[in-house]
Design a protein around this motif. Sequence first.
Motif, PDB file in Angstrom:
ATOM      1  N   SER A 925     -31.032 -65.275 -62.204  1.00 63.28           N
ATOM      2  CA  SER A 925     -31.406 -65.475 -63.600  1.00 63.28           C
ATOM      3  C   SER A 925     -31.030 -66.886 -64.058  1.00 63.28           C
ATOM      4  O   SER A 925     -31.673 -67.458 -64.930  1.00 63.28           O
ATOM      5  CB  SER A 925     -30.743 -64.420 -64.484  1.00 63.28           C
ATOM      6  OG  SER A 925     -29.367 -64.417 -64.207  1.00 63.28           O
ATOM      7  N   GLU A 926     -29.995 -67.414 -63.452  1.00 62.96           N
ATOM      8  CA  GLU A 926     -29.594 -68.749 -63.860  1.00 62.96           C
ATOM      9  C   GLU A 926     -30.574 -69.807 -63.343  1.00 62.96           C
ATOM     10  O   GLU A 926     -30.621 -70.912 -63.854  1.00 62.96           O
ATOM     11  CB  GLU A 926     -28.184 -69.045 -63.339  1.00 62.96           C
ATOM     12  CG  GLU A 926     -27.120 -68.543 -64.296  1.00 62.96           C
ATOM     13  CD  GLU A 926     -25.723 -68.776 -63.774  1.00 62.96           C
ATOM     14  OE1 GLU A 926     -24.824 -68.889 -64.593  1.00 62.96           O
ATOM     15  OE2 GLU A 926     -25.537 -68.846 -62.543  1.00 62.96           O
ATOM     16  N   THR A 931     -31.085 -69.804 -70.046  1.00 65.03           N
ATOM     17  CA  THR A 931     -30.276 -68.598 -69.893  1.00 65.03           C
ATOM     18  C   THR A 931     -30.768 -67.545 -70.875  1.00 65.03           C
ATOM     19  O   THR A 931     -31.018 -67.826 -72.040  1.00 65.03           O
ATOM     20  CB  THR A 931     -28.812 -68.913 -70.195  1.00 65.03           C
ATOM     21  OG1 THR A 931     -28.466 -70.081 -69.476  1.00 65.03           O
ATOM     22  CG2 THR A 931     -27.924 -67.774 -69.785  1.00 65.03           C
ATOM     23  N   LYS A 932     -30.882 -66.325 -70.381  1.00 62.01           N
ATOM     24  CA  LYS A 932     -31.344 -65.248 -71.259  1.00 62.01           C
ATOM     25  C   LYS A 932     -30.224 -64.851 -72.213  1.00 62.01           C
ATOM     26  O   LYS A 932     -29.051 -64.839 -71.846  1.00 62.01           O
ATOM     27  CB  LYS A 932     -31.740 -64.025 -70.420  1.00 62.01           C
ATOM     28  CG  LYS A 932     -32.873 -64.308 -69.459  1.00 62.01           C
ATOM     29  CD  LYS A 932     -34.193 -64.358 -70.177  1.00 62.01           C
ATOM     30  CE  LYS A 932     -35.323 -64.539 -69.169  1.00 62.01           C
ATOM     31  NZ  LYS A 932     -36.599 -64.817 -69.844  1.00 62.01           N
ATOM     32  N   SER A 933     -30.628 -64.484 -73.385  1.00 59.39           N
ATOM     33  CA  SER A 933     -29.627 -64.128 -74.383  1.00 59.39           C
ATOM     34  C   SER A 933     -29.764 -62.658 -74.769  1.00 59.39           C
ATOM     35  O   SER A 933     -30.864 -62.150 -74.987  1.00 59.39           O
ATOM     36  CB  SER A 933     -29.805 -65.007 -75.614  1.00 59.39           C
ATOM     37  OG  SER A 933     -28.952 -64.551 -76.619  1.00 59.39           O
ATOM     38  N   TYR A 956     -25.456 -63.911 -68.457  1.00 58.13           N
ATOM     39  CA  TYR A 956     -26.267 -63.953 -69.672  1.00 58.13           C
ATOM     40  C   TYR A 956     -25.448 -64.504 -70.821  1.00 58.13           C
ATOM     41  O   TYR A 956     -24.228 -64.482 -70.796  1.00 58.13           O
ATOM     42  CB  TYR A 956     -26.740 -62.543 -70.053  1.00 58.13           C
ATOM     43  CG  TYR A 956     -27.601 -61.893 -69.010  1.00 58.13           C
ATOM     44  CD1 TYR A 956     -28.922 -62.307 -68.832  1.00 58.13           C
ATOM     45  CD2 TYR A 956     -27.102 -60.858 -68.224  1.00 58.13           C
ATOM     46  CE1 TYR A 956     -29.711 -61.692 -67.877  1.00 58.13           C
ATOM     47  CE2 TYR A 956     -27.889 -60.246 -67.273  1.00 58.13           C
ATOM     48  CZ  TYR A 956     -29.205 -60.674 -67.096  1.00 58.13           C
ATOM     49  OH  TYR A 956     -29.977 -60.077 -66.169  1.00 58.13           O
ATOM     50  N   CYS A 958     -24.330 -63.824 -74.613  1.00 57.31           N
ATOM     51  CA  CYS A 958     -24.185 -62.563 -75.361  1.00 57.31           C
ATOM     52  C   CYS A 958     -23.789 -62.841 -76.809  1.00 57.31           C
ATOM     53  O   CYS A 958     -22.805 -63.515 -77.081  1.00 57.31           O
ATOM     54  CB  CYS A 958     -23.142 -61.686 -74.688  1.00 57.31           C
ATOM     55  SG  CYS A 958     -23.024 -60.071 -75.458  1.00 57.31           S
ATOM     56  N   ASP A1047     -30.968 -56.231 -66.056  1.00 57.39           N
ATOM     57  CA  ASP A1047     -31.768 -57.072 -65.162  1.00 57.39           C
ATOM     58  C   ASP A1047     -33.224 -56.635 -65.166  1.00 57.39           C
ATOM     59  O   ASP A1047     -34.133 -57.434 -65.325  1.00 57.39           O
ATOM     60  CB  ASP A1047     -31.225 -56.963 -63.728  1.00 57.39           C
ATOM     61  CG  ASP A1047     -29.998 -57.838 -63.547  1.00 57.39           C
ATOM     62  OD1 ASP A1047     -29.745 -58.663 -64.450  1.00 57.39           O
ATOM     63  OD2 ASP A1047     -29.302 -57.684 -62.526  1.00 57.39           O
ATOM     64  N   ILE A1050     -35.003 -57.317 -68.500  1.00 57.65           N
ATOM     65  CA  ILE A1050     -35.265 -58.732 -68.772  1.00 57.65           C
ATOM     66  C   ILE A1050     -36.396 -59.235 -67.892  1.00 57.65           C
ATOM     67  O   ILE A1050     -37.284 -59.945 -68.343  1.00 57.65           O
ATOM     68  CB  ILE A1050     -33.983 -59.556 -68.517  1.00 57.65           C
ATOM     69  CG1 ILE A1050     -32.952 -59.168 -69.576  1.00 57.65           C
ATOM     70  CG2 ILE A1050     -34.288 -61.037 -68.498  1.00 57.65           C
ATOM     71  CD1 ILE A1050     -32.429 -60.284 -70.397  1.00 57.65           C
TER      72      ILE A1050
END
Lengths: 1053, 161
Positions: A925-926, A931-933, A956, A958, A1047, A1050
């Motif tokens: 994911s990185e 970066t997903k929030s 993530y 957060c 995961d 997303i």
Amino acid sequence: MADFDESLIKEFISESKEHISVTESALLKLEDSYDDPDFELINQVFRAVHSTKGAAGFFGFKNLGTLSHKMETLLQKIREKVLKFEPYMFEHLFEGVDYLKQMLDDIEHSEELDLEYLMDIFDKLAKGENLDTTSKETDKKKVEEIKEESTINSNNLSELNITESWIKEILSKAENNVFFIKLNLPIVVKEFTNLVSYFDNLKALGNILDISKNYEKILKSEKLEEIEIVYDTIMEDNLVSIALDVDDTSVYVFDEDIINKIKRTPSDVTNKDKAVTYPTKEVNKLSDVTNKDKAEAYPTKKTVGEKKIKKSPKKTKNLKISKEDTIRVSLSHLNKLMDLAGELVLSRNQLIQIQGGKDIPVLSVLSQRITEMQENIMATRMQPIDNLFSKFKRIVRDLSKNIGKKIKLVIDSKGVEVDNTIIEAMGDPLTHLIRNSVDHGIEMPMKRLELSKSETGIVNLRAEHKGGHVIITVKDDGNGIDYKKVGAKAVSKGIVTEEELTRMNEKDIIKLILKPGFSTAEKVTSISGRGVGMDVVKTNLDKIGGTIDITTKVGYGSEFLITIPLTLAIIPTLIAKVSNYRFAIPQINIIELVRLKAEEINERIEILGESQVLRLREKLLPLVDLKNILNLKSYYKDPETNELKEDRRGHVLDRRLKKVGEREDKGVVGSLIDRKGPTTRRLSQFNSRNIIVVSMGTNEFGIIIDEILDTEEIVVKPLNKKLKQINLFSGATIMGDGKVILILDVTNIAREANLAFKETKKLNKLEQDKKNAEEMMEKQDFFVFNIGGNEQFSIPLSLIERIEKFDTNDVQVIGSKEYINYLGESLRLIKIEEYLDISYPDGVKTTKHLIIPQISKVKVGIVFETIVDVTSMNAKIDEKTIQGNGIMGTAMIKDKITLFLDIFEIVEIAEPELFKDINESIPESEDENQTKSILLVEDTPFFRNLVSGYIKSAGYECVTKNDGQEAYEYLMSNHNDVDLVVSDIQMPRMDGFELVAKIKADPLLSHFKVLALTSLDSPENIQKGLDVGFDSYQIKVDKEKLLDSIDKMISRR
Amino acid sequence: MAVNESLRFVTFYIKGFLFGLDIFSVREIHKQLEYTKVPLATEEVLGLVNLRGQILTMIDTSLLLQLNSSDVNKDSRYIILKTEMKILDENINTDGDIYGLLVDKIGDVIETDPSKIEDVPSNLNAKNSGLDIEYVKKILKLDNDIMMILNLKQLFKGYLE
């Protein structure tokens, strides 16, 4: 005659006799002035006959009931001015009264009297027939008028097969209330298992006088259709529709006007033309069938007579009612006796004082006799509570039968006796509570079986003595009360606002059912939904100084606990001293006592507007200074001379005290040193203050007094009219020392003081809101243990799958790791002392325990030695003082610093290879540009930290919010910055269900995927969650599963 | 009431005035009683007394008569009234409340023929005696004094309704 307590029947008889004695004298007066009768007298006679009828019906004294019923019918017509009194009526009324008396005097044989002819006379009188042998002329006209009326009616009927004579015949057969009922058999029979049982039920509750289709034919015919019956029953019309399970529009009261009534529903007219034929033959057949089928339970009139007579001699033995057992004494006599006994006791006390400790045998005997006499006189007013309880047997039986439930009433009165006034006052509230249990509490038999409860519901009615009070419990094993439903209902009825509701606990919410205008029954039934709610219970209890407490558990039943005083004449009070006065304060008003030391006064008491308020456990409580309100002088003790001096300060506090909100930073001690003079005075023991916290309805306030002296049971004496006008005293009483003291009327004191309830409530609300916002948290259960060293540890109970015991001898060592055989698998043992900076266990115990945490990935057991406790506490954990890998923070449990373990981290440290793949997945994911929030919504700080830690550890970002409301507001303004929402469900202000519904309903936000993370793991909740729009549902808190889910969700986006 | 039946009066002095009450209206007379003050009560209410288990209200009669308050001394007495009283042809019922009157001094019991009782003379008024004549119902002339029969209804105005 059913199985009733002898005492109950006795009571009925003596009551009825009293009623009848009234009748006689009233009738005498009425006879004197029959042409212009006093309607109050008629009402009096009517009521007397009516209540005799009611009670007779209740006990099944048929002759008594029927005769009084016929008399009542006649009186009713006179009351309604349909008929006028005629001199010849009185002869029969007196005869009727005589018979009623005779039957009451000899109730065992009352059924043997043949009263047919007299009843006949009353029937005729009620129809307006002139039975006067001397002057037939006068009433001829009237009779003619009546005849005319009937002919008009009969003209209208010819097309239907209902003739006037048929109606008359029916009415003459009628014994109770008669109804014309349309039974839509296909519908009504569905509710019962079959047709036969439906008709059994019909016959059990009354008599079918006529029917539109032969019963046997109905049984034989394959198709069920609508039939019509004429039904005679003791039930009132609203009950009939419920008992027979028909719509109340298909029930008509049967009277002369019945034809028009039926006609008025046009849809039925055509149907009736064909269907409603009433061939007499078939009617007879039906009654034959009825007799054969149910002759035991529901014999026709004739068999009743025969059976009763046969039965009577047998019954006589059991029903031996001795007439000399009781006499009725007027209460005023008893009260006078009570007063005299009181005076005697006082004189005795004086005498004992005069003799001055010398032992005079005669005096001590006299003294003892006086005490005994007083006790006995008190006892004359006492009645066994059984008198009240036993009447509920019948009520429960009848009610449950009517609504098709199986209910057993278990009574346990333990011989408790209470004051007569209390018996009277408790009748209504208890009836209401029991009806409630029967109607709303206990489920239908089918439902109970489904819930694997016994088919028969149990209602417990219990009484016992406890500390000068009587405790009455009404308990059922029904479905309990759902506080959420109660809350929702209360809001919809405007009893509380939604906002107020969120601040209430379960118990307080349940208590809302006692508020006026509340009724939980969704369907108003005739049994408990008569427009009067549970507030009747509360009001009645308030009157006699009783309290009610409700315990309930959904699915298991409810318990209503009522505490009432033994007698109303004597009340427990607290004696308080103010200035040099003593006052009694009824204990029923008192919540608690607060003592302020002199140096605390400034700190705890503040001024708000005009009033003083006390800071008590984070809440502000309005105060009344009794001295001020009663205009008494203050005294203080001069510390130097020890003299009492008049204090001229207006308040308990002097004028230098601060106002709310301007708290001084300077410590209290400092200010004491600054102002030496007055403060030393205030510091002395004498000048400490006592505050009695009392309740007045929903409001609480404090009364400032000087000293609390004692508690005392006092006899309340009224004040004269002039002194009553002062309004602050509810009465006076005489103390043991012979002095008179006044009883404070708490309610009026609050009113007089013009207390700032509104202001303090507002302030309290503000503070509460602030507090809520600061630490919105729910209570969590924590498992507390130690491993044999000095430290105490804790893990949230929700993270634990099992606790097991094991023997250290069974441990197998493989390499550096230890294993144990657990349910056929080898379980890795983790000793936390090897991974954390803590002391090692000192002793060598062979029996130890294991915690098996809820981790799906790997099964491990965490070794510990002893269980300390499982405690419920606010999950407020100090995360700063002690930090380290595997430790989330610390909190005090049982006066010991307790380390809160992060089990996942410990397991990860102990078994790093197992978590490799998870950790390896993070970089994926990185790899993406951004970066997903994740927005985490969780009200419990503990879980908020735990889960956000997991989320962050997976790479993530957060963002955390405390509740649905905050989260929603955040989303509205930051919807571009969030990729996934993870939300708890149970939260204050806005819960998870509401949040997700709002998100999904908003076009801007609806694309968000929402993951529920909750401890609500019932299938219904999961289904509800998915229904309202959660995309996924995870149970707290399995790290791997959660991260796995995140995961997936997303990447799905 | 028969015309010839004689009347008997309990007499007492307040601020020098001689008053009379029908003997059948008086329950008992006490020399010493202990009473509890009632905060916020009007001035004339001395307090509440425990009379053998019953609570009665003690009144300073002179204040009720709008005279100066009485000092309690060795001559002072408390007259306890019945709850049902009769003043000549007038019946008074206190509805169960018991009252006591503080008086300066008790006098003799005076027996008289009803015909001797006279209306209040017009020259007896507040201006020359200090006493408001609305509290006097009738008078009886004695050899060297005038006995005033108290108008209890007027006196207890505010207590009876």
